[in-house]
Design a protein around this motif. Structure first.
Motif, short mmCIF file in Angstrom:
data_model
loop_
_atom_site.label_atom_id
_atom_site.label_comp_id
_atom_site.label_asym_id
_atom_site.label_seq_id
_atom_site.Cartn_x
_atom_site.Cartn_y
_atom_site.Cartn_z
N PRO A 348 0.84 -1.22 0.00
CA PRO A 348 0.00 0.00 0.00
C PRO A 348 0.87 1.26 0.00
O PRO A 348 2.00 1.25 0.49
CB PRO A 348 -0.81 -0.13 1.29
CG PRO A 348 0.03 -0.98 2.18
CD PRO A 348 0.76 -1.94 1.28
N LEU A 349 0.31 2.33 -0.55
CA LEU A 349 1.06 3.59 -0.65
C LEU A 349 0.88 4.49 0.56
O LEU A 349 1.42 5.60 0.56
CB LEU A 349 0.63 4.34 -1.92
CG LEU A 349 1.10 3.73 -3.25
CD1 LEU A 349 0.58 4.56 -4.42
CD2 LEU A 349 2.62 3.67 -3.30
N ALA A 350 0.14 4.04 1.56
CA ALA A 350 -0.05 4.89 2.75
C ALA A 350 1.29 5.17 3.42
O ALA A 350 2.05 4.25 3.74
CB ALA A 350 -1.01 4.20 3.73
N GLY A 351 1.59 6.46 3.63
CA GLY A 351 2.84 6.85 4.26
C GLY A 351 4.05 6.80 3.35
O GLY A 351 5.17 6.94 3.81
N ILE A 352 3.81 6.61 2.06
CA ILE A 352 4.92 6.53 1.09
C ILE A 352 4.65 7.53 -0.03
O ILE A 352 3.51 7.67 -0.48
CB ILE A 352 5.04 5.10 0.50
CG1 ILE A 352 5.44 4.11 1.61
CG2 ILE A 352 6.06 5.06 -0.63
CD1 ILE A 352 5.48 2.68 1.15
N TRP A 353 5.68 8.22 -0.47
CA TRP A 353 5.55 9.04 -1.67
C TRP A 353 6.47 8.48 -2.75
O TRP A 353 7.56 7.99 -2.47
CB TRP A 353 5.85 10.51 -1.40
CG TRP A 353 7.25 10.84 -1.02
CD1 TRP A 353 7.76 10.90 0.23
CD2 TRP A 353 8.33 11.17 -1.90
NE1 TRP A 353 9.09 11.25 0.21
CE2 TRP A 353 9.47 11.41 -1.08
CE3 TRP A 353 8.47 11.29 -3.28
CZ2 TRP A 353 10.71 11.77 -1.62
CZ3 TRP A 353 9.70 11.64 -3.80
CH2 TRP A 353 10.80 11.87 -2.99
N THR A 354 5.97 8.49 -3.97
CA THR A 354 6.74 8.01 -5.11
C THR A 354 6.75 9.09 -6.18
O THR A 354 5.84 9.92 -6.26
CB THR A 354 6.14 6.72 -5.70
OG1 THR A 354 4.86 7.02 -6.29
CG2 THR A 354 5.96 5.66 -4.63
N LEU A 355 7.77 9.06 -7.01
CA LEU A 355 7.90 10.06 -8.07
C LEU A 355 8.56 9.40 -9.27
O LEU A 355 9.64 8.82 -9.15
CB LEU A 355 8.73 11.25 -7.60
CG LEU A 355 8.96 12.37 -8.63
CD1 LEU A 355 7.64 13.02 -9.00
CD2 LEU A 355 9.93 13.40 -8.09
N CYS A 356 7.89 9.49 -10.41
CA CYS A 356 8.45 9.04 -11.67
C CYS A 356 8.64 10.27 -12.55
O CYS A 356 7.69 11.01 -12.81
CB CYS A 356 7.52 8.03 -12.37
SG CYS A 356 7.28 6.50 -11.44
N VAL A 357 9.88 10.48 -13.00
CA VAL A 357 10.20 11.64 -13.83
C VAL A 357 10.76 11.15 -15.16
O VAL A 357 11.79 10.46 -15.17
CB VAL A 357 11.23 12.56 -13.14
CG1 VAL A 357 11.50 13.79 -13.99
CG2 VAL A 357 10.73 12.98 -11.76
N PRO A 358 10.09 11.47 -16.26
CA PRO A 358 10.63 11.03 -17.56
C PRO A 358 11.92 11.76 -17.90
O PRO A 358 12.06 12.95 -17.60
CB PRO A 358 9.51 11.39 -18.54
CG PRO A 358 8.77 12.51 -17.88
CD PRO A 358 8.87 12.26 -16.40
N LEU A 369 13.35 8.25 -14.40
CA LEU A 369 13.94 8.21 -13.06
C LEU A 369 12.81 7.98 -12.07
O LEU A 369 11.86 8.76 -12.01
CB LEU A 369 14.68 9.51 -12.73
CG LEU A 369 15.12 9.72 -11.29
CD1 LEU A 369 16.01 8.59 -10.81
CD2 LEU A 369 15.82 11.06 -11.12
N HIS A 370 12.93 6.90 -11.28
CA HIS A 370 11.90 6.58 -10.27
C HIS A 370 12.51 6.73 -8.89
O HIS A 370 13.61 6.23 -8.62
CB HIS A 370 11.39 5.15 -10.47
CG HIS A 370 10.58 4.66 -9.30
ND1 HIS A 370 9.32 5.15 -9.01
CD2 HIS A 370 10.86 3.74 -8.34
CE1 HIS A 370 8.86 4.55 -7.93
NE2 HIS A 370 9.77 3.69 -7.50
N VAL A 371 11.77 7.42 -7.99
CA VAL A 371 12.21 7.64 -6.61
C VAL A 371 11.04 7.33 -5.68
O VAL A 371 9.89 7.66 -5.99
CB VAL A 371 12.68 9.09 -6.38
CG1 VAL A 371 13.19 9.26 -4.95
CG2 VAL A 371 13.76 9.47 -7.36
N SER A 372 11.33 6.71 -4.53
CA SER A 372 10.30 6.46 -3.52
C SER A 372 10.92 6.59 -2.14
O SER A 372 12.11 6.32 -1.95
CB SER A 372 9.68 5.07 -3.70
OG SER A 372 10.66 4.06 -3.48
#
Length: 573
Positions: A348-358, A369-372
């Motif tokens: 689950p994504l609760a309490g987690i942030w993710t970022l996908c940047v082309p 670039l993927h960051v979590s």
């Protein structure tokens, strides 16, 4: 932008208007309290004085009443003694006489302040003395003629008792009027003092209450301002810490940008980016994806940190919202939880942030670039800015490296045949020769030339000649090993360097190349042209020379020997 603390709400208008009157009000309250104190002292003194006068009137009345009573008693004792001759009656008379004399004397002293009343007291005292004289004569006249009753009746008719009683009553009336007046005056002064004390106390109390209320409000506002100031200081400290953090981040990004421009290849660029991200986002993790030339699949090229949620090693562009939309895609409590398909769906994504940047540069998608990371104290937005800035610089760096590699390859390859050019040969032949010399291995150089190429050009034209050379280059490129160096030396001449190949092996491979190219045809303007034979000269290190120039020269002479022997053959130096 410069930071300015919040000044807080303004003072209420009432407090602002009353502030100039604060000290006058305090002075007035203090003056009134002082006046009340003085008035109370004066009032108490006046009350004591009034009470003294009232008591004085009561004493005057008491002396009058006491004198009258004592005089009546003496009169009664004297008449009793006259009638009975009893010694007890005489004794009573003698006992009461001092009291009869004392009361008029006291009354004269008490009325010294009032001349009229004092005059009456003196007259009354004289009457009392006269009456005592009459009583003395009455008592001493026991041998006189006539009966006792007759003597008493004469005393009653001619005595001064009535005049003394009338004068005493007159003094009593006067004193009672004085008593009433003095009591009225005392009550009036007591009432006035009470009113003054009440007003003099109430007004300062009201003023002090207003001042206290104002002070309490100002103290409340001061405490509020202090709380706001502390909050502002905390915000300022946080702002300064944020500024320092941003300054450090900018410094790291500046170093990263400078080093990224000096990266030799994409692998080194990824390595620099990983190191930078681990410094800037130590709590985050992620990976880099690079798109295949076909743009239908993206592979993991590098990783950094510890991912909060796992991402696939290989993904299709349609599995990532960022690659689909061509813009960053973030998930957190603020931006929603629309999860990309390449993320672990079981977490689950609760309490987690993710970022996908082309990774996009010059309109071309290069990867992603993927960051979590786990959410912490609202810094994800700043982290997003950092990631986007790094992705932008990395995209441009990758595009520049690709462009640089393309330009390098273009500068080292012949555009017509696709083989390396003479410059590449000169740069790498010496390196390969030194490597083989260090390892004690042979190295062979072959010089190839198309037979009768000039006549082919004259017969079919230069376009046909270029098509023939292009086809020969493709065939030659397919016949050499990966470690071999196939070059277009110039015109219709080609050179092949065979590292670690001796003379015998080189001769066999030269024959294979000659045979394969000798059967090659080319289609030009819907016509099949060729085949055309080639001649090959071979020189081997170390037997034929130990420098690039010597080997090339020997191979070139062997090539001319092959042409001299009739062409379409291989000749060793």
């Amino acid at each position: 932008m410069a930071w300015h603390p919040d000044p807080g709400p303004p003072l209420p208008d009432t407090l602002t208007r009353l502030r100039p009157y604060r000290y006058p009000s305090m002075a007035l309250a203090a003056g009134l309290l002082l006046a009340v104190g003085v008035a109370m002292v004066w009032g108490i003194a006046e009350l004591k004085r009034g009470i003294t006068w009232v008591d004085h009137s009561y004493r005057v009345i008491s002396e009058i009443d006491g004198g009258q009573v004592a005089l009546l008693k003496s009169e009664s004792a004297a008449r009793g003694y006259r009638r009975t001759g009893a010694a007890a009656q005489q004794a009573d008379y003698l006992l009461i006489v001092p009291q009869v004399l004392e009361h008029p004397d006291n009354l004269v002293r008490l009325t010294d302040d009032n001349p009229e009343q004092n005059e009456r007291a003196r007259r009354w005292r004289d009457l009392v003395h006269t009456r005592l004289g009459e009583l003395e004569r009455l008592m001493d006249d026991t041998q006189a003629t006539g009966t006792a009753d007759e003597a008493i009746n004469r005393d009653v008719r001619f005595s001064r008792m009535r005049r003394a009683s009338t004068l005493a009553n007159e003094m009593r009336v006067v004193e009672r009027k004085l008593l009433v007046q003095r009591r009225a005056t005392t009550d009036q002064r007591a009432t006035q003092l009470t009113m003054f004390v009440v007003l003099g106390t109430a007004i300062p109390v009201v003023l002090l209450g207003l001042l206290l209320t104002g002070l309490l409000r100002e103290n409340g506002r001061a405490r509020k301002l202090e709380r706001e100031a502390r909050s502002a200081m905390r915000e300022l400290e946080a702002s300064l810490a944020q500024r320092d953090r941003l300054s450090e981040q900018r410094r790291i990004l500046g170093i990263y940008a400078g080093m990224l421009q000096s990266a030799e290849d994409v692998t080194e660029a990824f390595s620099l980016t990983v190191e930078t991200l681990e410094k800037l986002l130590p709590q985050a993790g992620g990976r880099f994806y690079t798109l295949h030339p076909s743009a239908d699949i993206a592979d993991t090229a590098a990783r950094f940190g510890t991912e909060a949620i796992a991402s696939a090693d290989v993904l299709a562009p349609n599995q990532c919202w960022a690659l689909r939309r061509g813009q960053p895609h973030r998930t957190d409590d603020e931006h929603g939880h629309i999860k990309c398909q390449h993320l672990d769906q079981a977490v689950p994504l609760a309490g987690i942030w993710t970022l996908c940047v082309p990774l996009i540069a010059h309109g071309t998608s290069l990867g992603m670039l993927h960051v979590s990371a786990h959410e912490r104290d609202g810094t994800a937005n700043n982290d997003t800015t950092l990631v986007e800035a790094i992705a932008e610089q990395l995209s441009l760096a990758i595009a520049n490296l690709h462009l640089r590699e393309t330009l390098r390859l273009q500068s080292l390859r012949d555009p017509l045949t696709g083989l390396f050019n003479r410059r590449y040969l000169e740069e790498n032949l010496n390196r390969e020769l030194q490597r083989c010399a260090r390892r004690g291995l042979p190295l062979t150089v072959m010089m190839l030339d198309v037979d009768h190429f000039k006549s082919f050009n004259d017969e079919y034209g230069h376009a046909a000649g270029d098509a023939l050379l292009s086809q020969i280059g493709q065939t030659l490129g397919s016949l050499v090993r990966e470690e071999d160096i196939a070059c277009r030396y110039g015109g219709e001449e080609f050179t092949v360097v065979l590292p670690e190949a001796g003379a015998g092996e080189a001769a066999l491979r030269a024959e294979g190349i000659r045979s394969e190219i000798g059967s090659t045809t080319v289609t030009h303007l819907r016509s099949t042209l060729g085949p055309r034979t080639i001649s090959i000269g071979v020189a081997t290190f170390p037997a034929d020379g130990d420098t690039p120039a010597q080997l090339l020269a020997k191979a070139d002479r062997a090539l001319y020997e092959a042409k001299a022997q009739g062409r379409d053959r291989v000749v060793s130096a």
